[in-house]
Design a protein around this motif. Sequence first.
Motif, PDB file in Angstrom:
ATOM      1  N   UNK A 282       0.883  -1.361  -0.129  1.00  0.00           N
ATOM      2  CA  UNK A 282      -0.195  -0.290   0.068  1.00  0.00           C
ATOM      3  C   UNK A 282       0.757   1.314  -0.008  1.00  0.00           C
ATOM      4  N   UNK A 283       2.033   1.293   0.598  1.00  0.00           N
ATOM      5  CA  UNK A 283       2.905   2.511   0.761  1.00  0.00           C
ATOM      6  C   UNK A 283       3.475   2.776  -0.601  1.00  0.00           C
ATOM      7  N   UNK A 284       3.691   1.816  -1.186  1.00  0.00           N
ATOM      8  CA  UNK A 284       4.079   1.903  -2.831  1.00  0.00           C
ATOM      9  C   UNK A 284       3.096   2.478  -3.759  1.00  0.00           C
ATOM     10  N   UNK A 285       1.874   1.883  -3.367  1.00  0.00           N
ATOM     11  CA  UNK A 285       0.463   2.580  -4.276  1.00  0.00           C
ATOM     12  C   UNK A 285       0.528   3.831  -4.058  1.00  0.00           C
ATOM     13  N   UNK A 286       0.628   4.482  -2.729  1.00  0.00           N
ATOM     14  CA  UNK A 286       0.348   5.626  -2.472  1.00  0.00           C
ATOM     15  C   UNK A 286       1.493   6.547  -3.021  1.00  0.00           C
ATOM     16  N   UNK A 287       2.691   6.026  -2.827  1.00  0.00           N
ATOM     17  CA  UNK A 287       3.798   6.918  -3.283  1.00  0.00           C
ATOM     18  C   UNK A 287       3.769   7.175  -5.081  1.00  0.00           C
ATOM     19  N   UNK A 288       3.341   6.105  -5.565  1.00  0.00           N
ATOM     20  CA  UNK A 288       3.258   6.534  -7.106  1.00  0.00           C
ATOM     21  C   UNK A 288       1.896   7.198  -7.256  1.00  0.00           C
ATOM     22  N   UNK A 289       1.182   7.008  -6.775  1.00  0.00           N
ATOM     23  CA  UNK A 289      -0.106   7.953  -6.872  1.00  0.00           C
ATOM     24  C   UNK A 289       0.064   9.392  -6.563  1.00  0.00           C
ATOM     25  N   UNK A 290       1.200   9.642  -5.753  1.00  0.00           N
ATOM     26  CA  UNK A 290       1.630  11.203  -5.475  1.00  0.00           C
ATOM     27  C   UNK A 290       2.247  11.546  -6.622  1.00  0.00           C
ATOM     28  N   UNK A 291       3.242  10.563  -7.275  1.00  0.00           N
ATOM     29  CA  UNK A 291       4.106  10.868  -8.482  1.00  0.00           C
ATOM     30  C   UNK A 291       3.042  11.273  -9.657  1.00  0.00           C
ATOM     31  N   UNK A 292       1.968  10.455  -9.687  1.00  0.00           N
ATOM     32  CA  UNK A 292       1.133  10.770 -10.799  1.00  0.00           C
ATOM     33  C   UNK A 292       0.257  11.998 -10.560  1.00  0.00           C
ATOM     34  N   UNK A 293      -0.018  12.411  -9.462  1.00  0.00           N
ATOM     35  CA  UNK A 293      -0.677  13.761  -9.174  1.00  0.00           C
ATOM     36  C   UNK A 293       0.171  14.635  -9.356  1.00  0.00           C
ATOM     37  N   UNK A 294       1.397  14.609  -9.150  1.00  0.00           N
ATOM     38  CA  UNK A 294       2.409  15.723  -9.185  1.00  0.00           C
ATOM     39  C   UNK A 294       2.734  15.919 -10.765  1.00  0.00           C
ATOM     40  N   UNK A 295       2.722  14.946 -11.647  1.00  0.00           N
ATOM     41  CA  UNK A 295       2.908  15.063 -12.881  1.00  0.00           C
ATOM     42  C   UNK A 295       1.706  15.608 -13.607  1.00  0.00           C
ATOM     43  N   UNK A 296       0.408  15.430 -13.056  1.00  0.00           N
ATOM     44  CA  UNK A 296      -1.085  15.834 -13.590  1.00  0.00           C
ATOM     45  C   UNK A 296      -0.813  17.224 -13.279  1.00  0.00           C
ATOM     46  N   UNK A 297      -0.371  17.724 -12.120  1.00  0.00           N
ATOM     47  CA  UNK A 297      -0.108  19.149 -11.917  1.00  0.00           C
ATOM     48  C   UNK A 297       0.475  20.082 -12.745  1.00  0.00           C
ATOM     49  N   UNK A 298       1.548  19.284 -13.466  1.00  0.00           N
ATOM     50  CA  UNK A 298       2.622  20.112 -14.453  1.00  0.00           C
ATOM     51  C   UNK A 298       2.073  19.965 -15.757  1.00  0.00           C
ATOM     52  N   UNK A 299       1.174  19.088 -16.025  1.00  0.00           N
ATOM     53  CA  UNK A 299       0.574  18.576 -17.161  1.00  0.00           C
ATOM     54  C   UNK A 299      -0.066  19.827 -18.025  1.00  0.00           C
TER      55      UNK A 299
END
Length: 286
Positions: free
Chosen positions: A251-268
Amino acid sequence: MPSQGPLIPRRRLGAELRRLREAAGLHLEHAAAHLECSTSKVSRLETGQGIPKTRDIRDLLGLYGLTDQRAQDRLLRLAGDGRRQAWWQDLNDALTSNLDQYISLESEASLQRDFSISYIYGLLQTERYARALLRSIAPHERESIVEDRVGLRMKRQQEFGARTDLPRLDIILDEATLHRRVGDAGVMRDQLESLLAVNETTGRRLRVFPFSAQPDMGAQCSFVIFTFDSDYDRNAVHIELPGGDRWLEVESDIERYTLFFQALAGKSLSEDDTDALIKKIMANNQ
């Protein structure tokens, strides 16, 4: 690599079997002794890796004291679903490492969030683009295998589009994927044109991570986050790496990559700006 049938029903069944065993205060050794098998077999059933046999499941449900007939029937249906032939079973020669599990999750996930840095995401590829890409990355592969893999990719798109549960796709493409030539100019023009329909399709969202964006920690590799609505299913992250793909389910890895994706989305770019960029690239390449 032989297909082993749908993964998700086996995982749902396994999670229930483990819950029932623990609720009954029993250990793996007790279940194994009851079935006259190894503890590893019971463990594989609980993790969804083993192929469930109806007799074994009935015996375990009896051992765990499950008397509710509707609950029994539901678990036995899951066992049957876990044994059924996957639709991709006949294309085993086209399956690469990890692809059996990938398609199983792709076939059941309620949401897929993907970030692609090297080429267009598979579910969005045109047939000509897919063929040119597969020929390029596997130049020594037999033509028949390449065609099988193209056929498998097109079948995945067809099956995904035919799902009645309206799965969602949230795709972020690195801008480089729009410029990197795959095949000839005609292949790229058709591929870019097909991308313009994505944001017009219900449940699908396409954005571009532009060259103008600041560097981001998540933009180092392509990855997909598979998310499920059911509490019985485990979310997963698939990471595409040159040295071999990786799967994460903690679960901690899922959360980490979810945050990665959200950060990428914020810059897209927004959907409208993404479509405008694609049209601009098409116009410049005429």
